[in-house]
Each structure stands twice: as C-alpha cells, then as structure tokens.
Motif scaffolding. Sequence first.
Motif, short mmCIF file in Angstrom:
data_model
loop_
_atom_site.label_atom_id
_atom_site.label_comp_id
_atom_site.label_asym_id
_atom_site.label_seq_id
_atom_site.Cartn_x
_atom_site.Cartn_y
_atom_site.Cartn_z
N LEU A 145 -8.47 -5.74 3.05
CA LEU A 145 -7.94 -4.74 2.18
C LEU A 145 -8.43 -4.77 0.76
O LEU A 145 -9.07 -3.84 0.18
CB LEU A 145 -6.16 -5.05 2.01
N ALA A 146 -8.89 -6.06 0.42
CA ALA A 146 -9.80 -6.11 -0.75
C ALA A 146 -11.17 -5.58 -0.86
O ALA A 146 -11.57 -5.01 -1.77
CB ALA A 146 -9.87 -7.50 -1.34
N LEU A 147 -11.85 -5.81 0.04
CA LEU A 147 -13.18 -5.31 0.56
C LEU A 147 -12.86 -3.61 0.52
O LEU A 147 -13.92 -3.07 -0.07
CB LEU A 147 -13.60 -5.81 1.75
N LEU A 167 -3.59 1.37 4.55
CA LEU A 167 -4.20 0.69 5.52
C LEU A 167 -3.18 -0.40 5.55
O LEU A 167 -2.97 -1.14 6.82
CB LEU A 167 -5.44 0.05 5.23
N PHE A 168 -2.42 -0.83 4.56
CA PHE A 168 -1.41 -1.94 4.66
C PHE A 168 -0.36 -1.36 5.43
O PHE A 168 0.15 -2.25 6.20
CB PHE A 168 -0.80 -2.33 3.22
N THR A 204 -7.86 4.66 -4.62
CA THR A 204 -8.06 3.35 -4.44
C THR A 204 -6.79 2.82 -3.61
O THR A 204 -6.85 2.20 -2.70
CB THR A 204 -9.01 2.51 -5.27
N LEU A 205 -5.95 2.83 -4.65
CA LEU A 205 -4.56 2.18 -4.21
C LEU A 205 -3.72 2.79 -3.02
O LEU A 205 -3.38 2.21 -2.29
CB LEU A 205 -3.50 2.29 -5.41
N VAL A 206 -4.19 4.19 -3.12
CA VAL A 206 -3.54 5.17 -1.89
C VAL A 206 -4.16 4.62 -0.62
O VAL A 206 -3.60 4.32 0.49
CB VAL A 206 -3.77 6.53 -2.03
#
Length: 283
Positions: free
Chosen positions: A56-58, A80-81, A73-75
């Motif tokens: 997720l960070a990548l 994906l989360f 980006t957060l969306v």
Amino acid sequence: MFPERFTFSIADWVNAWVDKLVIQYGDLFRQISETLLWAIVSLEGLLRAAPWWLMLALVGAIAWHATRRWRATLVMVGLLFLVGAVGLWDKLMQTLALMLVATVIAVLIGIPLGILAARSARLRLLLMPLLDVMQTLPSFVYLIPVLMLFGLGKVPAIFATVIYAAPPLIRLTDLGIRQVDREVMEAVNAFGANRWQQLFGVQLPLALPSIMAGINQTTMMALSMVVIASMIGARGLGEEVLIGIQTLNVGKGLEAGLAIVILAVVIDRITQAYGRAPHEDGR
C-alpha cells in the motif's frame, strides 16, 4: 438453405497447420512456457510475500508521484485497503502479477511494432487488418491453439491476454509518432540528427502522451481478460468471479468484480497521470 456446392471449410487447413507447428516447434514452445511460468510465479511469490502495508505504501508513493494530489492518492490506497479488508488480498496480488507480466510483454511487442509501422507505410497497411482481427476475434477462438501449444495454466492466459491487449498500444504508438510536427522533424534534420537521434531525442518524447494512452488501454484490456483467463487455469480475482457464477453466489462474484474494478481504477488513474503534461502541484 445455402447451396452446398458453394460451401467450403478452412478448418482442416488450420488444424493441419497447428499440428505441424506443434510437431516442429514443440520444444521451443515448451522453453518459452517454462520461462514465462518462472517469471510469473516468481513475481506472484514476491508480491504475495511482501507485507500488505508495504504494498500500500508503494502504491501510494507511485500514485502521489504520478498525480501530485494527496486526496487522489489516499483514495487509491483506501480502495486497495478495502480489497484486502474483504479477504481478497492474495487474489489481488495473483491478478496483479498476471496483468503486469502480460502488460510488459505487450509493451515489448507493441512499442517496437508501432515505431516500425510509423516508419513504413507498407508495414502499416499489412498490420492494421491484423490488429482489427486481434481485437474483434472472440477470445475463445484463439484460446484453442494457445491451449494446444502451452496447455492449461497461467502461460496460455498470458498469451491470450497479450493477443487481446497489444493492438491499442501498437496503434497509438504509430499514431503518436506520425503526428509529430513535420516542421520539428525538418528542424532536427537540418541540425544533422541521424535516425536514432530523431527517434529517441524527438519523436518518442513528443509521442509519449499517445504511447502512455496506449499503455493505459492495454492495461485496461488486460484486466478485462482476467475472468476468461481463470477459465483456463489462471488464478486470481477472475477465479473468484467464476466460482461466484458456478455456485450462483452473487455476493462472492460482486466482491471479486468490484476488486477488479478497483484495481482497474487505480492503474488507470496512475497511467493517465503519467501520460499528461508535466504535473502542477496542488492540482
């Protein structure tokens, strides 16, 4: 009823050609199959072994670099989360590995063919009808010879995906290079640039938005093949959709279908952002 004296069939010719291909080049196809299987299994193992938070960070870092927008980006990371939260993280990684390998092969084939088509009117004349056939021919038709050559599993799924997904990249690469301004090319010629300098220094950079649009379309079409790929042995989210169909489990099929949509949205936004003009912060 259509008169029988006017009928004919190409089935025997095609079958004889495929049989001859299998007999003469079976060992070569086996080597190709083993190499591709090693590549996709290695990538899949790497993606599945990586911690979810690292993935997720990548993705978040890539999304921010592409869009320069924290909200977008957060969306993407949140979507994906959500896929992981419904228990489909491993299936997501399997689908991502299959799609990445197929997309890389399509890029390695599509961009050079697009460049050659842009430089040769004769090649373009021969290539365009073939691309039309590749895009319009039902995928189950070319799955038959692919299965004969490579058997069931991930490798025929990759080849079927490449056949279906490569044409947009070839077309848009060809289009992008041919649309480079003639005056620019005349100026480059006046400075004495050779063909390689013209290609890598001028044509490809100016055609980059069109090429990125082609990569975007290729990626989307590769994702659209995941359910069909699952029918011939490929794992991943497509398999979950197929199980949902077979068991009439609407919820299971919907979860996997939405996961495919989420992956498509994330990749689409990232590739579109890289295909646009230089970014402006805050936009």
